[in-house]
Design a protein around this motif. Structure first.
Motif, PDB file in Angstrom:
ATOM      1  N   PRO A  73      -3.861   1.964  38.980  1.00  0.00           N
ATOM      2  CA  PRO A  73      -4.640   3.205  38.932  1.00  0.00           C
ATOM      3  C   PRO A  73      -5.880   3.136  39.820  1.00  0.00           C
ATOM      4  CG  PRO A  73      -3.916   2.624  36.751  1.00  0.00           C
ATOM      5  CD  PRO A  73      -3.605   1.440  37.639  1.00  0.00           C
ATOM      6  N   PRO A  74      -6.286   4.277  40.360  1.00  0.00           N
ATOM      7  CA  PRO A  74      -7.457   4.303  41.242  1.00  0.00           C
ATOM      8  C   PRO A  74      -8.732   3.936  40.491  1.00  0.00           C
ATOM      9  CG  PRO A  74      -6.447   6.499  41.063  1.00  0.00           C
ATOM     10  CD  PRO A  74      -5.674   5.575  40.187  1.00  0.00           C
ATOM     11  N   PRO A  75      -9.749   3.542  41.216  1.00  0.00           N
ATOM     12  CA  PRO A  75     -11.031   3.206  40.585  1.00  0.00           C
ATOM     13  C   PRO A  75     -11.603   4.391  39.806  1.00  0.00           C
ATOM     14  CG  PRO A  75     -11.005   2.474  42.869  1.00  0.00           C
ATOM     15  CD  PRO A  75      -9.770   3.308  42.660  1.00  0.00           C
ATOM     16  N   GLU A  76     -12.333   4.066  38.762  1.00  0.00           N
ATOM     17  CA  GLU A  76     -12.961   5.063  37.893  1.00  0.00           C
ATOM     18  C   GLU A  76     -13.843   6.018  38.691  1.00  0.00           C
ATOM     19  OE1 GLU A  76     -16.375   5.027  34.424  1.00  0.00           O
ATOM     20  OE2 GLU A  76     -15.060   3.288  34.606  1.00  0.00           O
ATOM     21  N   GLY A  77     -13.609   7.317  38.507  1.00  0.00           N
ATOM     22  CA  GLY A  77     -14.437   8.333  39.144  1.00  0.00           C
ATOM     23  C   GLY A  77     -14.155   8.573  40.614  1.00  0.00           C
ATOM     24  N   ALA A 100       0.869  -1.179   0.000  1.00  0.00           N
ATOM     25  CA  ALA A 100       0.000   0.000   0.000  1.00  0.00           C
ATOM     26  C   ALA A 100       0.908   1.232   0.000  1.00  0.00           C
ATOM     27  CB  ALA A 100      -0.907   0.004   1.221  1.00  0.00           C
ATOM     28  N   PRO A 101       0.946   1.985  -1.094  1.00  0.00           N
ATOM     29  CA  PRO A 101       1.849   3.134  -1.141  1.00  0.00           C
ATOM     30  C   PRO A 101       1.507   4.227  -0.130  1.00  0.00           C
ATOM     31  CG  PRO A 101       0.491   3.018  -3.126  1.00  0.00           C
ATOM     32  CD  PRO A 101       0.209   1.799  -2.320  1.00  0.00           C
ATOM     33  N   ALA A 102       0.247   4.334   0.253  1.00  0.00           N
ATOM     34  CA  ALA A 102      -0.166   5.327   1.247  1.00  0.00           C
ATOM     35  C   ALA A 102      -1.188   4.677   2.169  1.00  0.00           C
ATOM     36  CB  ALA A 102      -0.773   6.556   0.566  1.00  0.00           C
ATOM     37  N   GLY A 103      -0.851   4.561   3.451  1.00  0.00           N
ATOM     38  CA  GLY A 103      -1.767   3.895   4.359  1.00  0.00           C
ATOM     39  C   GLY A 103      -1.596   4.301   5.808  1.00  0.00           C
ATOM     40  N   ILE A 104      -2.677   4.094   6.548  1.00  0.00           N
ATOM     41  CA  ILE A 104      -2.695   4.319   7.993  1.00  0.00           C
ATOM     42  C   ILE A 104      -3.417   3.134   8.618  1.00  0.00           C
ATOM     43  CG2 ILE A 104      -3.517   5.767   9.890  1.00  0.00           C
ATOM     44  CD1 ILE A 104      -3.695   8.098   7.917  1.00  0.00           C
ATOM     45  N   ARG A 105      -2.844   2.574   9.665  1.00  0.00           N
ATOM     46  CA  ARG A 105      -3.502   1.518  10.448  1.00  0.00           C
ATOM     47  C   ARG A 105      -3.341   1.883  11.905  1.00  0.00           C
ATOM     48  NH1 ARG A 105      -6.256  -1.303  12.982  1.00  0.00           N
ATOM     49  NH2 ARG A 105      -6.780  -3.473  12.601  1.00  0.00           N
ATOM     50  N   ILE A 106      -4.463   2.066  12.590  1.00  0.00           N
ATOM     51  CA  ILE A 106      -4.437   2.518  13.978  1.00  0.00           C
ATOM     52  C   ILE A 106      -5.011   1.441  14.884  1.00  0.00           C
ATOM     53  CG2 ILE A 106      -5.219   4.292  15.603  1.00  0.00           C
ATOM     54  CD1 ILE A 106      -5.514   6.159  13.159  1.00  0.00           C
ATOM     55  N   ALA A 107      -4.243   1.098  15.916  1.00  0.00           N
ATOM     56  CA  ALA A 107      -4.705   0.173  16.955  1.00  0.00           C
ATOM     57  C   ALA A 107      -4.861   0.985  18.237  1.00  0.00           C
ATOM     58  CB  ALA A 107      -3.702  -0.953  17.159  1.00  0.00           C
ATOM     59  N   ILE A 108      -6.061   0.949  18.799  1.00  0.00           N
ATOM     60  CA  ILE A 108      -6.368   1.731  19.999  1.00  0.00           C
ATOM     61  C   ILE A 108      -6.710   0.754  21.124  1.00  0.00           C
ATOM     62  CG2 ILE A 108      -7.878   3.476  21.015  1.00  0.00           C
ATOM     63  CD1 ILE A 108      -8.458   4.347  18.037  1.00  0.00           C
ATOM     64  N   ASP A 109      -6.012   0.885  22.242  1.00  0.00           N
ATOM     65  CA  ASP A 109      -6.298   0.074  23.425  1.00  0.00           C
ATOM     66  C   ASP A 109      -6.946   0.959  24.471  1.00  0.00           C
ATOM     67  OD1 ASP A 109      -5.116  -2.471  22.685  1.00  0.00           O
ATOM     68  OD2 ASP A 109      -3.188  -1.448  22.809  1.00  0.00           O
ATOM     69  N   HIS A 110      -8.131   0.579  24.897  1.00  0.00           N
ATOM     70  CA  HIS A 110      -8.820   1.274  25.987  1.00  0.00           C
ATOM     71  C   HIS A 110      -8.710   0.397  27.231  1.00  0.00           C
ATOM     72  CE1 HIS A 110     -11.660   4.049  23.478  1.00  0.00           C
ATOM     73  NE2 HIS A 110     -10.429   4.470  23.523  1.00  0.00           N
ATOM     74  N   ILE A 111      -8.204   0.966  28.292  1.00  0.00           N
ATOM     75  CA  ILE A 111      -8.056   0.233  29.549  1.00  0.00           C
ATOM     76  C   ILE A 111      -8.798   0.958  30.671  1.00  0.00           C
ATOM     77  CG2 ILE A 111      -6.424  -0.694  31.242  1.00  0.00           C
ATOM     78  CD1 ILE A 111      -4.355  -0.802  28.953  1.00  0.00           C
ATOM     79  N   ALA A 112      -8.670   2.287  30.727  1.00  0.00           N
ATOM     80  CA  ALA A 112      -9.230   3.060  31.834  1.00  0.00           C
ATOM     81  C   ALA A 112     -10.758   3.063  31.834  1.00  0.00           C
ATOM     82  CB  ALA A 112      -8.711   4.491  31.797  1.00  0.00           C
ATOM     83  N   ARG A 113     -11.352   2.984  30.639  1.00  0.00           N
ATOM     84  CA  ARG A 113     -12.815   3.003  30.516  1.00  0.00           C
ATOM     85  C   ARG A 113     -13.249   1.996  29.462  1.00  0.00           C
ATOM     86  NH1 ARG A 113     -11.701   5.965  34.163  1.00  0.00           N
ATOM     87  NH2 ARG A 113     -12.587   7.998  34.656  1.00  0.00           N
TER      88      ARG A 113
END
Length: 141
Positions: free
Chosen positions: A121-125, A58-71
């Motif tokens: 990390p402390p509990p949410e909120g 792919a001459p031009a590309g973006i691949r994003i991996a997002i990890d959500h842990i806090a929420r």
């Protein structure tokens, strides 16, 4: 912690683009109550000869991996809104590139396997999390 790992071919993001996008990402999470230092954004430039889609370079590309842990997104509608927010935030940075292949996904990881500076990390909120957000740093609680 949201961790955004953005793999991209050269020429997609300038240094200023990276700064603006990382700030915009962080601003969003701060608005929903997360300490800014929870948010990590990594830009990984990948040579076109090392970026394949469907078995083809792919001459031009973006691949994003997002990890959500806090929420976590509690339901399908919230997950849909999160995906729409991500798309909307990315579009100003990608729409100027013709022929660009781009995609992202979000994983929601267990908080049980997360520490910052050796501290759970402390509990949410909680008051402790609010204190972390105000200090923008970890502290014993």
């Amino acid at each position: 912690m949201p961790l955004w790992t953005i793999h991209h071919t050269p020429g997609i993001f300038t240094g200023d683009d990276k700064n603006q996008l990382a700030s915009h990402i962080t601003d969003h999470y701060e608005k929903v109550g997360l300490p800014r230092f929870y948010v990590v954004t990594l830009f990984q430039e990948t040579r076109p000869e090392d970026f394949y889609v469907g078995g083809e370079p792919a001459p031009a590309g973006i691949r994003i991996a997002i990890d959500h842990i806090a929420r976590r997104n509690p339901d399908q509608e919230t997950r849909r809104r999160t995906a729409q927010w991500i798309r909307g935030m990315l579009q100003p940075h990608i729409e100027r590139h013709t022929g660009l292949h781009w995609e992202f996904h979000v994983d929601e990881t267990s908080r049980d396997l997360w520490m910052i500076n050796g501290i759970v990390p402390p509990p949410e909120g909680s008051d402790a999390e609010k204190n972390w957000a105000q200090q923008n740093a970890t502290s014993p609680y």
